[in-house]
Scaffold this active site. Structure first.
Site, PDB file in Angstrom:
ATOM      1  CG  HIS A 170      -2.152   0.892   1.095  1.00 54.54           C
ATOM      2  ND1 HIS A 170      -2.433   1.697   2.065  1.00 54.54           N
ATOM      3  CD2 HIS A 170      -3.081   1.006   0.466  1.00 54.54           C
ATOM      4  CE1 HIS A 170      -3.610   2.338   1.894  1.00 54.54           C
ATOM      5  NE2 HIS A 170      -3.963   1.931   0.671  1.00 54.54           N
ATOM      6  CE  LYS A 172      -2.103   4.937  -1.486  1.00 56.44           C
ATOM      7  NZ  LYS A 172      -1.752   4.138  -0.639  1.00 56.44           N
ATOM      8  CG  ASP A 177      17.553  13.615 -10.375  1.00 57.53           C
ATOM      9  OD1 ASP A 177      17.462  12.495 -10.981  1.00 57.53           O
ATOM     10  OD2 ASP A 177      17.776  14.548 -11.017  1.00 57.53           O
ATOM     11  CG  HIS A 404      -7.967   8.388  -0.401  1.00 58.59           C
ATOM     12  ND1 HIS A 404      -6.620   8.320  -0.610  1.00 58.59           N
ATOM     13  CD2 HIS A 404      -8.245   7.236  -0.214  1.00 58.59           C
ATOM     14  CE1 HIS A 404      -6.359   6.928  -0.989  1.00 58.59           C
ATOM     15  NE2 HIS A 404      -7.200   6.429  -0.761  1.00 58.59           N
ATOM     16  CE  LYS A 406      -4.931   6.170   3.050  1.00 56.78           C
ATOM     17  NZ  LYS A 406      -5.564   6.930   2.115  1.00 56.78           N
ATOM     18  CG  ASP A 411       1.609  15.667  22.846  1.00 55.59           C
ATOM     19  OD1 ASP A 411       0.162  15.855  23.053  1.00 55.59           O
ATOM     20  OD2 ASP A 411       2.327  14.903  22.914  1.00 55.59           O
TER      21      ASP A 411
END
Length: 505
Positions: A170, A172, A177, A404, A406, A411
């Site tokens: 999952h 991504k 470079d 979508h 996440k 704190d």
């Protein structure tokens, strides 16, 4: 050819060797690694970040990509400016306008001598022959992670080897470079980039510069050289290289240049475009690190990322904001959150409503825990399907919005952004990654803006006469049934909630 590029699943090398006689084991000494290009002054990518007088070897600078068009522009800018290498790692790589644009730009980079490594999960079915022709280009390598053994009978493959194929990559990331990287929650497809889709994902990722870029590259190398990353030429041997004439003909037929330069979606109209062109991009800086699961999590189910995150969360002192589109806290997780709230931690959880959730089965199990969370004093918000995602071009025709992103704000000083949802699948089945950065200024700015955004775009979950209700703070209306959801979605979520599938969500 641009239409054929899709994400692919790869399994254990030994399993594939036994299932596909044409695939031969790779010599373990034949490893491909990222270039230690670092922060060389002659990199054309460095000009994007030259206005910041900070040390990228000891700190991480980041630019937040919270709008779809900026997220696509940033990826295209890195691809077009790369001089040596481009490494891409994705769970979903669709076959639509935005993914075709990226494939074209990657092909152009390969034509000018840039080494392209593309690692795709295999849950999404693609045209193997088309990918093999791209892979035959001398500067393009494609590998599929944990692939189906029966390429034209994937349902049969899944049914016959469910335990293996149910575990996915999952992660991504895009690394250019070893100078800059993009890490976060976005896959590659129209709905992630605010382009002509009937659903628009409110997503989030970071463009990185500095110490965490090499960490991202090292993570990529581990996956690329793992037993589970199968070269495309093993799956389709003996392919001829795609011709430049065919690529150019398809680009012209698909009108890719026009769609992103002369029509409604015009990169040059974006403020980010001017900042990149002029080298005036202002970054947030702070110490950072990349956390990730090892590739063999799909065999061991041991999560290095969960271990790191558990240690981080155990040290929370006073505030915690969790943003997770798929939120299945489980009984033990709900108890832990409730205990934290009772000891004084101010907890806010933001997830999808039933109407905005594209996986209603997830909502069916999440709904079991809502009452306990609210009773513990946790602020619980569900994003409206009709939420207005801030976007230069409005919703570009989208009929439904869906969260979508996440992320976590901890704190008032720590930012966590990645691919990981707060659910059993992310914890135990899929491999995940994230970037964690200490940046009080950005976190506090986000916290300051959050209440207004929630009032406008989400329902607050409250209790009325001991039952769950939805408060639309913007209008003052209280609803007593899943808002904006059809009766069929309500029935589907309810039925899913009685099935024994929580550990698969």
């Amino acid at each position: 050819m641009l239409r054929s590029l899709s994400k692919a699943l790869f399994g254990s090398m030994l399993i594939l060797v036994s299932a596909c006689s044409s695939i031969q084991p790779r010599d373990p000494s034949e490893k491909s690694t990222s270039f230690q290009y670092g922060y060389q002054e002659d990199s054309s990518l460095a000009k994007f970040f030259e206005s910041d007088n900070r040390d990228p070897k000891t700190e991480t600078g980041f630019y937040p990509l919270n709008q779809g068009h900026d997220a696509l522009l940033a990826r295209i800018a890195l691809i077009e400016s790369a001089g040596k290498s481009l490494d891409l790692q994705y769970y979903i790589y669709r076959n639509d306008e935005t993914s075709q644009l990226m494939t074209w730009r990657l092909y152009e980079a390969a034509q000018r001598g840039v080494r392209i490594r593309l690692l795709l999960d295999d849950m999404q079915k693609r045209n193997d022959a088309g990918m093999a022709e791209l892979n035959a280009h001398p500067n393009i390598e494609i590998r599929l992670f944990n692939p189906h053994q029966y390429r034209s009978a994937r349902i049969f493959a899944f049914a016959s080897d469910f335990s293996r194929l149910n575990r996915r990559m999952h992660n991504k990331a895009l690394i250019a470079d070893s100078v800059s990287a993009i890490v976060g929650g976005r896959n590659i497809g129209n709905e992630y980039f605010s382009f002509e889709s009937n659903v628009e994902f409110g997503d989030f990722d970071l463009m990185l510069y500095g110490e965490t870029v090499q960490q991202t590259a090292d993570q990529f190398d581990l996956y690329w050289n793992s037993l589970y990353a199968i070269p495309m030429e093993w799956i389709v041997p003996g392919s001829e290289k795609v011709s430049d004439e065919l690529i150019q003909a398809q680009v012209k037929k698909l009108q890719l240049e026009e769609k992103f330069s002369t029509s409604t979606y015009n990169f040059k109209l974006l403020p980010l475009y001017q900042k990149l062109q002029q080298g005036t991009l202002e970054l947030y800086w702070g110490p950072g690190r990349i956390w990730f699961d090892l590739p063999d999590k799909i065999a061991t189910q041991e999560s290095q990322l969960v271990d790191n995150l558990s240690e981080l969360l155990a040290g929370i002192e006073h505030s915690f904001v969790l943003i997770s589109p798929y939120f299945v806290p489980t009984e033990s997780g709900t108890k832990a959150l409730a205990e934290a709230a009772k000891r004084g931690v101010n907890i806010t959880i933001i997830t999808n409503s039933l109407a905005s959730n594209d996986v209603f089965a997830v909502h069916g199990w999440y709904a079991k825990y809502r009452k306990d969370l609210v009773e513990a004093g946790i602020q619980l918000w569900e994003v409206k399907a009709s939420a207005s995602i801030k976007n230069k071009w409005s919703l570009t025709g989208s009929s439904r919005s869906s969260l979508h992103a996440k992320a976590m704000l901890i704190d008032e000083h720590t930012l966590f952004v990645g691919s990981m949802n707060w659910d059993p699948r992310s914890a135990e089945l899929n491999t995940e990654m994230a970037v964690v950065i200490e940046q009080p200024e950005y976190v506090q700015e986000s916290l300051h803006q959050l209440p207004q955004q929630l009032r406008a775009n989400a329902y607050q979950i409250i209790l009325r006469d001991s039952d769950i209700a939805w408060l639309d703070v913007a209008t003052g209306e209280t609803l007593h049934s899943e808002p904006e959801a059809s009766v069929w979605r309500k029935m589907g979520a309810w039925f899913s909630g009685i099935l024994p599938i929580e550990d698969q969500l």
